[in-house]
Design a protein around this motif. Structure first.
Motif, mmCIF file in Angstrom:
data_model
loop_
_atom_site.group_PDB
_atom_site.id
_atom_site.type_symbol
_atom_site.label_atom_id
_atom_site.label_comp_id
_atom_site.label_asym_id
_atom_site.label_seq_id
_atom_site.Cartn_x
_atom_site.Cartn_y
_atom_site.Cartn_z
ATOM 1 N N TYR A 1 0.844 -1.201 0.000
ATOM 2 C CA TYR A 1 0.000 0.000 0.000
ATOM 3 C C TYR A 1 0.881 1.254 0.000
ATOM 4 O O TYR A 1 0.619 2.220 -0.734
ATOM 5 N N TYR A 2 1.916 1.240 0.826
ATOM 6 C CA TYR A 2 2.794 2.408 0.945
ATOM 7 C C TYR A 2 3.501 2.699 -0.385
ATOM 8 O O TYR A 2 3.532 3.840 -0.851
ATOM 9 N N GLU A 3 4.061 1.657 -0.996
ATOM 10 C CA GLU A 3 4.801 1.846 -2.242
ATOM 11 C C GLU A 3 3.876 2.304 -3.368
ATOM 12 O O GLU A 3 4.223 3.205 -4.138
ATOM 13 N N PHE A 4 2.702 1.686 -3.461
ATOM 14 C CA PHE A 4 1.775 2.097 -4.525
ATOM 15 C C PHE A 4 1.323 3.535 -4.311
ATOM 16 O O PHE A 4 1.254 4.326 -5.264
ATOM 17 N N SER A 5 1.007 3.876 -3.071
ATOM 18 C CA SER A 5 0.537 5.222 -2.757
ATOM 19 C C SER A 5 1.592 6.266 -3.096
ATOM 20 O O SER A 5 1.288 7.349 -3.604
#
Length: 532
Positions: free
Chosen positions: A319-323
């Motif tokens: 989630y962090y990387e995509f965001s």
């Protein structure tokens, strides 16, 4: 400012101890009565008139006394107000004297609590009005239309999607009841959970229509089946959860006003990536495919994994990387995957997961109430989203907001310490656990106690002695009002029966408040090891 604190003999030391924490100049006056709550304003006035206090700017009486304390002020000529109900709240009250208008009838702690809550509600209302004023060109996504419209996006309050599990097997009445319940608990979107292994496209029209007639909220459908998605698009669904690589290409009719949640998966190949890089890349590819197919209202869902299945941490990193790479794409996070699959109270898990979601820029969280232990999860999630939105606005941790998810624990310990000195002059008798004895039959009859979960009440059912049929049902939400009603109706004549009723009604009230099971004559609950 110099303050005079009025109390009883037994509480003198504890009142002084707590008052010292405030840094305010004070004196304690212990009147010749053991328990402060037994005082009356007239009694306090008479006692203080005997030796009028001098050099004080303010007098605080015990907050638990009944009545208006104006009579005290008239007797001594010093502004007099009700103090807090509990000595533990004295530091809070004394520190707030220069900014809070106290009352002569309402305890000071309640006045402060009401004022702080009013400010908190104003802040939340302002946030809500701001979000409703936003336009799509301002970087947000609209889900639904008219009154049933929700604005989602990075930096806004996380919105709650409440899933009605196994929706196709529910009757219209059951669907309506659940939708109304979730809406009342603070859900922003009602989700129709379909049956993964048993598609029922012919049911979709009924489901959407029933929920839309029941509540003024957007409606989503949770399915991977292309036929169910197509039916939903025909009949006014506002959001589809979820699109993956294969079903994106099978959709027959698209609606530009519908939002679609895309996941990193390909059902044809049975491929669901678990490592961070592949998961992020596949979601980006699937979103690109959806855009080429003409879909414009898009959200991403990296799929939150339960703990150890295979890794909650890895999915959060995804989630962090995509965001970070795609800040313009709103995200959905299915926190029910975590709350349902851990034997811990959902209230704390929901608070933490929504705090994490807020930090990650997640726009929607999807939650379920699929088991007994996750009852009230929608309400918990709703409160948590507001806590986190307020905390983010204030730039602070989510505490001291006048909005909390504390249930069993508390911020201030209000218990008055036990004074072991009373044992010097009084006889001490140790209670001995004895085999369970039958309560002596009461000539006035007997009771069965149950929880009416539908109406949120305790039901006390009275049976005349020797009769298998009840003649009266007394209902209420509090043990106090129930036992007083039973006494007033003269339905209890034995002391042991009265004590038994008090115990059972207290258990029933706790069961009603906490959602725990209530079984008459059985312990309220098995206490968790941490509390033993």
């Amino acid at each position: 400012m110099r303050v005079l604190l009025i109390t009883g003999m037994l509480a003198e030391n504890i009142v002084r101890t707590y008052a010292m924490e405030s840094g305010v100049e004070f004196s304690v006056k212990a009147l010749p009565i053991p328990v402060a709550a037994l005082m009356s304003p007239a009694y306090i006035a008479r006692e203080l008139e005997k030796e009028k206090p001098l050099g004080f700017d303010l007098v605080l009486t015990p907050g638990l006394i009944e009545g208006d304390v104006s009579i005290v002020e008239k007797a001594i000529g010093i502004p007099t107000f009700k103090g807090p109900r509990y000595a533990a709240d004295l530091p809070l009250v004394l520190k707030a004297l220069d900014r809070v208008k106290l009352s002569k009838e309402v305890p000071a702690c309640k006045v402060i609590e009401t004022e702080a809550r009013s400010l908190m509600l104003k802040e939340l209302k302002a946030l809500d009005l701001y979000e409703k004023s936003l336009k799509p060109e301002e970087g947000c996504l609209m889900i639904g239309n008219g009154e049933a419209r929700v604005v989602v996006g990075r930096g806004l309050r996380v919105k709650v999607v409440a899933e009605i599990l196994n929706a196709p097997v529910l009757s219209n009445a059951e669907l309506k009841r659940k939708a109304v319940q979730y809406a009342s608990e603070g859900a922003d979107i009602i989700d129709l959970g379909m049956l993964a292994e048993n598609p029922k496209p012919m049911e979709v029209k009924r489901l959407i229509s029933t929920v839309k007639h029941a509540v003024k909220l957007p409606v989503s459908i949770d399915t991977l089946n292309p036929d169910e998605i197509d039916e939903a698009l025909k009949h006014g669904v506002d959001m589809v959860i979820s699109l993956e690589r294969s079903n994106i290409q099978k959709l027959k009719g698209l609606n530009e006003e519908v939002a679609f949640v895309v996941i990193p998966a390909d059902n044809t190949e049975g491929f669901y990536p678990k490592d961070v890089d592949t998961r992020v890349k596949m979601l980006e590819d699937n979103i690109a495919l959806a855009k080429r197919m003409g879909i414009t209202r898009l959200l991403g869902d990296l799929i939150l994994d339960p703990i150890n299945s295979p890794s909650l941490t890895e999915s959060l990193i995804a989630y962090y990387e995509f965001s970070k790479r795609n800040p313009q794409i709103p995200l959905l996070m299915g926190i029910g995957n975590v709350t349902e699959l851990i034997d811990a109270d959902s209230i704390g898990v929901n608070a933490l997961m929504i705090g994490i979601a807020q930090e990650l820029g997640v726009a929607l969280v999807l939650t379920t109430e699929g088991s007994v232990k996750t009852r009230n999860a929608v309400r918990e999630a709703s409160i948590a989203t507001r806590m986190m939105a307020l905390a983010a606005k204030r730039g602070s941790p989510p505490k001291d907001l006048e909005l909390s998810l504390l249930a069993l624990k508390e911020k201030r310990f209000k218990e008055v310490p036990y004074e072991a000195s009373v044992e010097v002059e009084a006889k001490v008798v140790k209670a001995v656990k004895t085999p369970k004895e039958r309560v002596k039959a009461d000539a006035k009859g007997y009771f069965k106690i149950a929880i009416d979960r539908v109406n949120g009440e305790i039901a006390v059912i009275h049976y005349p002695l020797g009769s298998p049929k009840p003649d009266l049902v007394v209902k209420g939400r509090e043990a106090n009002s129930l036992y007083k009603t039973l006494v007033k109706l003269q339905l209890v004549s034995e002391l042991s029966h009265a004590a038994y009723l008090g115990l059972e009604l207290a258990k029933a009230e706790l069961a009603l408040l906490t959602g725990r099971s209530y079984v008459q004559d059985a312990p309220l609950a098995d206490v968790a090891p941490a509390y033993r």
